[in-house]
Design a protein around this motif. Sequence first.
Motif, PDB file in Angstrom:
ATOM      1  N   PHE A  96      -3.537   4.284   0.839  1.00 24.42           N
ATOM      2  CA  PHE A  96      -3.971   4.170  -0.543  1.00 24.42           C
ATOM      3  C   PHE A  96      -3.703   2.737  -1.004  1.00 24.42           C
ATOM      4  O   PHE A  96      -2.547   2.392  -1.292  1.00 24.42           O
ATOM      5  N   PRO A  97      -4.722   1.881  -1.077  1.00 23.97           N
ATOM      6  CA  PRO A  97      -4.490   0.502  -1.501  1.00 23.97           C
ATOM      7  C   PRO A  97      -4.163   0.431  -2.989  1.00 23.97           C
ATOM      8  O   PRO A  97      -4.215   1.430  -3.717  1.00 23.97           O
ATOM      9  N   MET A  98      -3.834  -0.762  -3.438  1.00 23.81           N
ATOM     10  CA  MET A  98      -3.409  -0.970  -4.812  1.00 23.81           C
ATOM     11  C   MET A  98      -4.402  -0.416  -5.821  1.00 23.81           C
ATOM     12  O   MET A  98      -4.027   0.197  -6.829  1.00 23.81           O
ATOM     13  N   GLU A  99      -5.712  -0.596  -5.561  1.00 21.68           N
ATOM     14  CA  GLU A  99      -6.716  -0.132  -6.513  1.00 21.68           C
ATOM     15  C   GLU A  99      -6.660   1.382  -6.687  1.00 21.68           C
ATOM     16  O   GLU A  99      -6.745   1.893  -7.815  1.00 21.68           O
ATOM     17  N   ALA A 108       4.891   7.120   1.642  1.00 26.78           N
ATOM     18  CA  ALA A 108       5.650   5.928   2.022  1.00 26.78           C
ATOM     19  C   ALA A 108       5.018   4.678   1.419  1.00 26.78           C
ATOM     20  O   ALA A 108       3.826   4.652   1.102  1.00 26.78           O
ATOM     21  N   LEU A 109       5.841   3.659   1.265  1.00 27.20           N
ATOM     22  CA  LEU A 109       5.371   2.345   0.845  1.00 27.20           C
ATOM     23  C   LEU A 109       5.207   1.488   2.088  1.00 27.20           C
ATOM     24  O   LEU A 109       6.146   1.351   2.882  1.00 27.20           O
ATOM     25  N   LEU A 110       4.018   0.936   2.277  1.00 25.91           N
ATOM     26  CA  LEU A 110       3.744   0.080   3.431  1.00 25.91           C
ATOM     27  C   LEU A 110       3.739  -1.364   2.953  1.00 25.91           C
ATOM     28  O   LEU A 110       2.913  -1.754   2.132  1.00 25.91           O
ATOM     29  N   ASP A 117       0.852  -1.189   0.000  1.00 26.73           N
ATOM     30  CA  ASP A 117       0.000   0.000   0.000  1.00 26.73           C
ATOM     31  C   ASP A 117       0.884   1.234   0.000  1.00 26.73           C
ATOM     32  O   ASP A 117       2.047   1.189   0.414  1.00 26.73           O
ATOM     33  N   VAL A 118       0.308   2.341  -0.448  1.00 21.98           N
ATOM     34  CA  VAL A 118       0.942   3.641  -0.272  1.00 21.98           C
ATOM     35  C   VAL A 118       0.246   4.335   0.891  1.00 21.98           C
ATOM     36  O   VAL A 118      -0.988   4.349   0.956  1.00 21.98           O
ATOM     37  N   VAL A 119       1.024   4.881   1.819  1.00 18.69           N
ATOM     38  CA  VAL A 119       0.441   5.638   2.924  1.00 18.69           C
ATOM     39  C   VAL A 119       0.995   7.056   2.884  1.00 18.69           C
ATOM     40  O   VAL A 119       2.164   7.274   2.553  1.00 18.69           O
ATOM     41  N   ILE A 120       0.141   8.015   3.201  1.00 17.49           N
ATOM     42  CA  ILE A 120       0.517   9.427   3.201  1.00 17.49           C
ATOM     43  C   ILE A 120       0.201   9.994   4.573  1.00 17.49           C
ATOM     44  O   ILE A 120      -0.934   9.925   5.043  1.00 17.49           O
ATOM     45  N   SER A 121       1.217  10.534   5.220  1.00 20.42           N
ATOM     46  CA  SER A 121       1.031  11.166   6.522  1.00 20.42           C
ATOM     47  C   SER A 121       1.142  12.674   6.368  1.00 20.42           C
ATOM     48  O   SER A 121       1.880  13.172   5.514  1.00 20.42           O
TER      49      SER A 121
END
Length: 213
Positions: free
Chosen positions: A200-203, A112-114, A99-103
Amino acid sequence: MTEKPAERLPLFADEPKLRRRRAWSGVFGVLILAAAFGGIAGLIGGQLPGLIVAAVVALPLIYVVLYAFRRRIWLEGTTLVVRTWGVRRVDLLEAPRLDVVISDVRGTRTVALLVNAGHRRRAVKLDLAVFSGTGGRELGALQLRRLADAVLNNTEANGLVFSELLVAELRAEARGDAVAERPLYRLASAAPSGKYLQRFPMEAVSRFVATLG
């Protein structure tokens, strides 16, 4: 013939002196905060309650500061190697979920890449870029290229989507696009304000990558 070990590529850029300075600043800040709370508690309940409150405030925060100071992350082939108090290894080729995460902390957004480590282990968060205003900094071109290659063949987590995102970032950098025009910045800007951490999941990443053209 013995197989040659994969090259270890650091995925962090802080200088040792800067890290130590940041750690000491964090410790001093924690001690000041703990002394303030302990002083208030001491005025109300006496010396012993004041010391207890100071310790309760200080110990977990100092742990967080030291954890951040010790944390290092490298890439060996397709494997992320994370060092804190121990060492963990996570294969990007076999991770069951990406997933992509945004803080968003006081106007500074981190993309970031989770990586889900699987087997009931905690996920690994790898910062790709940090933006403030219309500027910021990203991982180096070599690090982004190696990460893109590492996740490319992860079919279970559809790593191709994340690889395309990183390749698009590299292409934008090679063209000389301004930071505000690059994919990672645009993705960070698209995240709604007012949330500390957003996943932000893959979709969702796939839909965004499709708009890059």
